[in-house]
Motif scaffolding. Structure first.
Motif, PDB file in Angstrom:
ATOM      1  N   GLU A 101       0.831  -1.211   0.000  1.00 58.51           N
ATOM      2  CA  GLU A 101       0.000   0.000   0.000  1.00 58.51           C
ATOM      3  C   GLU A 101       0.863   1.258   0.000  1.00 58.51           C
ATOM      4  N   PHE A 102       1.962   1.208   0.749  1.00 59.92           N
ATOM      5  CA  PHE A 102       2.847   2.378   0.801  1.00 59.92           C
ATOM      6  C   PHE A 102       3.493   2.623  -0.561  1.00 59.92           C
ATOM      7  N   VAL A 103       3.979   1.570  -1.191  1.00 58.72           N
ATOM      8  CA  VAL A 103       4.603   1.708  -2.503  1.00 58.72           C
ATOM      9  C   VAL A 103       3.580   2.180  -3.532  1.00 58.72           C
ATOM     10  N   SER A 104       2.332   1.737  -3.372  1.00 63.47           N
ATOM     11  CA  SER A 104       1.269   2.117  -4.311  1.00 63.47           C
ATOM     12  C   SER A 104       1.065   3.624  -4.383  1.00 63.47           C
ATOM     13  N   ALA A 105       1.449   4.328  -3.308  1.00 64.91           N
ATOM     14  CA  ALA A 105       1.298   5.791  -3.302  1.00 64.91           C
ATOM     15  C   ALA A 105       2.102   6.425  -4.432  1.00 64.91           C
ATOM     16  N   GLY A 106       3.123   5.725  -4.914  1.00 59.95           N
ATOM     17  CA  GLY A 106       3.902   6.240  -6.019  1.00 59.95           C
ATOM     18  C   GLY A 106       3.137   6.301  -7.331  1.00 59.95           C
ATOM     19  N   ARG A 107       1.990   5.651  -7.382  1.00 57.98           N
ATOM     20  CA  ARG A 107       1.182   5.664  -8.606  1.00 57.98           C
ATOM     21  C   ARG A 107       0.179   6.812  -8.634  1.00 57.98           C
ATOM     22  N   TYR A 108       0.042   7.570  -7.561  1.00 57.95           N
ATOM     23  CA  TYR A 108      -0.975   8.616  -7.507  1.00 57.95           C
ATOM     24  C   TYR A 108      -0.871   9.661  -8.608  1.00 57.95           C
ATOM     25  N   PRO A 109       0.353   9.980  -9.115  1.00 58.53           N
ATOM     26  CA  PRO A 109       0.401  10.935 -10.236  1.00 58.53           C
ATOM     27  C   PRO A 109      -0.306  10.429 -11.491  1.00 58.53           C
ATOM     28  N   TYR A 110      -0.602   9.130 -11.528  1.00 60.82           N
ATOM     29  CA  TYR A 110      -1.215   8.548 -12.724  1.00 60.82           C
ATOM     30  C   TYR A 110      -2.673   8.133 -12.513  1.00 60.82           C
ATOM     31  N   THR A 111      -3.137   8.110 -11.263  1.00 61.74           N
ATOM     32  CA  THR A 111      -4.495   7.662 -10.990  1.00 61.74           C
ATOM     33  C   THR A 111      -5.484   8.815 -11.126  1.00 61.74           C
ATOM     34  N   GLY A 112      -6.747   8.488 -11.134  1.00 63.15           N
ATOM     35  CA  GLY A 112      -7.786   9.511 -11.236  1.00 63.15           C
ATOM     36  C   GLY A 112      -8.006  10.212  -9.913  1.00 63.15           C
ATOM     37  N   SER A 113      -9.073  10.954  -9.838  1.00 68.28           N
ATOM     38  CA  SER A 113      -9.374  11.783  -8.666  1.00 68.28           C
ATOM     39  C   SER A 113      -9.512  10.959  -7.392  1.00 68.28           C
ATOM     40  N   PHE A 114      -9.997   9.709  -7.528  1.00 69.11           N
ATOM     41  CA  PHE A 114     -10.231   8.886  -6.342  1.00 69.11           C
ATOM     42  C   PHE A 114      -9.031   8.016  -5.987  1.00 69.11           C
ATOM     43  N   GLY A 115      -7.982   8.092  -6.776  1.00 69.64           N
ATOM     44  CA  GLY A 115      -6.755   7.355  -6.464  1.00 69.64           C
ATOM     45  C   GLY A 115      -6.891   5.857  -6.578  1.00 69.64           C
ATOM     46  N   MET A 116      -7.818   5.377  -7.400  1.00 73.39           N
ATOM     47  CA  MET A 116      -8.023   3.934  -7.557  1.00 73.39           C
ATOM     48  C   MET A 116      -6.942   3.342  -8.468  1.00 73.39           C
ATOM     49  N   LEU A 117      -6.384   2.236  -8.032  1.00 79.93           N
ATOM     50  CA  LEU A 117      -5.353   1.574  -8.820  1.00 79.93           C
ATOM     51  C   LEU A 117      -5.979   0.677  -9.881  1.00 79.93           C
ATOM     52  N   THR A 118      -5.476   0.781 -11.095  1.00 79.63           N
ATOM     53  CA  THR A 118      -5.896  -0.118 -12.162  1.00 79.63           C
ATOM     54  C   THR A 118      -5.054  -1.385 -12.103  1.00 79.63           C
ATOM     55  N   ALA A 119      -5.416  -2.345 -12.923  1.00 79.35           N
ATOM     56  CA  ALA A 119      -4.618  -3.569 -13.001  1.00 79.35           C
ATOM     57  C   ALA A 119      -3.196  -3.243 -13.426  1.00 79.35           C
ATOM     58  N   HIS A 120      -3.032  -2.271 -14.345  1.00 83.75           N
ATOM     59  CA  HIS A 120      -1.692  -1.860 -14.786  1.00 83.75           C
ATOM     60  C   HIS A 120      -0.911  -1.242 -13.636  1.00 83.75           C
ATOM     61  N   ASP A 121      -1.587  -0.392 -12.839  1.00 81.17           N
ATOM     62  CA  ASP A 121      -0.916   0.229 -11.690  1.00 81.17           C
ATOM     63  C   ASP A 121      -0.389  -0.838 -10.736  1.00 81.17           C
ATOM     64  N   LYS A 122      -1.196  -1.850 -10.487  1.00 83.49           N
ATOM     65  CA  LYS A 122      -0.777  -2.910  -9.563  1.00 83.49           C
ATOM     66  C   LYS A 122       0.412  -3.684 -10.125  1.00 83.49           C
ATOM     67  N   GLU A 123       0.438  -3.868 -11.428  1.00 79.10           N
ATOM     68  CA  GLU A 123       1.582  -4.530 -12.059  1.00 79.10           C
ATOM     69  C   GLU A 123       2.852  -3.701 -11.890  1.00 79.10           C
ATOM     70  N   VAL A 124       2.709  -2.364 -12.017  1.00 78.05           N
ATOM     71  CA  VAL A 124       3.857  -1.474 -11.842  1.00 78.05           C
ATOM     72  C   VAL A 124       4.374  -1.543 -10.405  1.00 78.05           C
ATOM     73  N   VAL A 125       3.457  -1.599  -9.437  1.00 75.66           N
ATOM     74  CA  VAL A 125       3.847  -1.692  -8.027  1.00 75.66           C
ATOM     75  C   VAL A 125       4.620  -2.985  -7.778  1.00 75.66           C
ATOM     76  N   LEU A 126       4.104  -4.093  -8.279  1.00 77.62           N
ATOM     77  CA  LEU A 126       4.779  -5.380  -8.095  1.00 77.62           C
ATOM     78  C   LEU A 126       6.139  -5.394  -8.787  1.00 77.62           C
ATOM     79  N   SER A 127       6.209  -4.791  -9.960  1.00 79.83           N
ATOM     80  CA  SER A 127       7.480  -4.708 -10.676  1.00 79.83           C
ATOM     81  C   SER A 127       8.500  -3.897  -9.889  1.00 79.83           C
ATOM     82  N   ALA A 128       8.043  -2.784  -9.278  1.00 81.11           N
ATOM     83  CA  ALA A 128       8.943  -1.946  -8.476  1.00 81.11           C
ATOM     84  C   ALA A 128       9.450  -2.709  -7.262  1.00 81.11           C
ATOM     85  N   LEU A 129       8.565  -3.448  -6.608  1.00 82.61           N
ATOM     86  CA  LEU A 129       8.970  -4.250  -5.453  1.00 82.61           C
ATOM     87  C   LEU A 129       9.979  -5.319  -5.861  1.00 82.61           C
ATOM     88  N   GLU A 130       9.785  -5.888  -7.040  1.00 84.67           N
ATOM     89  CA  GLU A 130      10.705  -6.906  -7.526  1.00 84.67           C
ATOM     90  C   GLU A 130      12.079  -6.300  -7.827  1.00 84.67           C
TER      91      GLU A 130
END
Length: 379
Positions: free
Chosen positions: A101-130
């Motif tokens: 969840e903390f790493v996911s905050a790095g996707r906020y510049p790309y999310t909509g107004s509600f900050g919902m993560l898309t499937a692509h966003d989640k893939e980016v988070v997992l890739s960053a963790l890897e």
């Protein structure tokens, strides 16, 4: 048309400071794609001030910071976050949040107004963790992980932004040597394989020398020097930058030595090939002045012998000892009660050391060959 050689980050006539009072003026630096630039200098010299002025955590007094050739004053926060990521030394203390969840905050510049993560966003988070070797702690509470793991998670959050530039302020703080090496290895891979530009500050100048393409020396009121590690890391430059008086920094091997013992020489050390270094340092710890030799000028022992020994007898690189060096070594042996044989193998270019040890024994000198014997010696 934009060139591949166009700097990703450029500082032009930048003046930084606090409350309108300049600290460092006229800073001009350029960072290209995939380069690592490291700021070094004493505590309080202004490294963090420069970095925070780049990231707009501090307002620059004058000058311009260009990000991808755009004046950062004209770029909105969202666009900046998509191009530039920041990892500061401040310890984060989020509550009730997993590392994912903390790493996911790095996707906020790309999310909509509600900050919902898309499937692509989640893939980016997992890739960053890897990329930062942190997939195994993705579900852990971030308040329950170690300092080394926390630094990797902070870096993963920055990677999630998919930036072109990452700014890090002392990223190795709080880390043991293993985690320092791991973290800097990850940054090196990001730069060289991923094309991300990195600008950071480091206290460990030996590591800065090894990882950086560009070294910037920050001296408190100015940028004292800027260049490649080969240009910056000389004995004189580092000594002046850090005002070193009671000790030395060896540019060749990146080794730091304490002040040499003072007083009358008490023993002669026959070293070479790195075998003498533990003995030189053991003598320094006990405050025992000593002479060292005979060492070729390119021998690895030189880096420790010259700053620690009262006298170092040496020859030109790849040259055998001449009559003058041998005579000096014998006179030093004559003046002391103890000679140390460090165990360096004898070969064509250092056979005279075996002759000197034979001379010492025939002269009635005590000859020892171990650190244990040295610790028990009455000097």
């Amino acid at each position: 048309m934009r060139s591949e050689n166009t700097p990703k980050l450029r500082l032009e006539s930048l003046t930084v400071g606090y409350n309108g009072v300049p600290l460092i003026s006229d800073i001009n630096l350029s960072l290209n794609k995939g380069e690592i630039m490291t700021l070094i200098g004493p505590n309080g010299a202004g490294k963090s001030t420069v970095l925070k002025s780049i990231t707009r955590h501090l307002s620059a007094i004058s000058g311009v910071v260009y990000l991808d050739e755009k004046n950062m004053r004209t770029i909105g926060g969202k666009e900046t976050a998509q191009k530039l990521a920041v990892v500061l030394t401040d310890r984060v203390k989020p509550e009730l949040m997993s590392c994912f969840e903390f790493v996911s905050a790095g996707r906020y510049p790309y999310t909509g107004s509600f900050g919902m993560l898309t499937a692509h966003d989640k893939e980016v988070v997992l890739s960053a963790l890897e990329k930062v070797n942190a997939l195994d702690i993705a579900d852990k509470d971030i308040s329950q992980i170690s300092d080394g793991q926390r630094q990797r998670i902070l870096l993963a959050r920055a990677v999630c932004q998919e930036p072109e530039v990452i700014v890090l302020d002392e990223p190795t703080s709080f880390l043991d040597i293993r985690h320092k090496i791991e973290l800097l290895g990850i940054l090196s891979d990001m730069a060289k394989k991923g094309g991300i530009s990195v600008i950071m500050s480091l206290h460990e100048i030996d590591l800065a020398e090894r990882i950086s393409d560009i070294i910037v020396c920050v001296k408190g009121d100015r940028i004292a020097a800027c260049g490649t590690p080969e240009e910056i890391f000389s004995d004189g430059m580092i000594k002046e930058l850090y005002d070193i008086e009671n000790g030395s920094f060896g540019a060749l091997l990146g080794n730091t030595e304490l002040k040499a013992p003072e007083g009358e020489i008490k023993c002669f050390v026959s070293g070479g090939g790195g075998y003498g270094v533990p003995f030189y340092r053991a003598l320094q710890k006990r405050g025992i002045p000593f002479a060292a030799g005979i060492l070729p000028g390119n021998d690895i022992d030189i880096a420790a012998a010259e700053p620690l020994a009262t006298v170092t007898v040496k020859t030109a690189p790849y040259e055998p000892a001449g009559e003058d060096e041998i005579a000096l070594a014998k006179s030093l042996i004559d003046s002391v009660p103890l000679v140390i044989d460090c165990g360096c193998p004898s070969g064509e270019y250092n056979r005279y050391n075996a002759e000197l040890l034979k001379y010492a024994k025939e002269s009635g000198k005590t000859v020892i060959s171990s650190l244990k014997e040295l610790s028990e010696a009455d000097l």
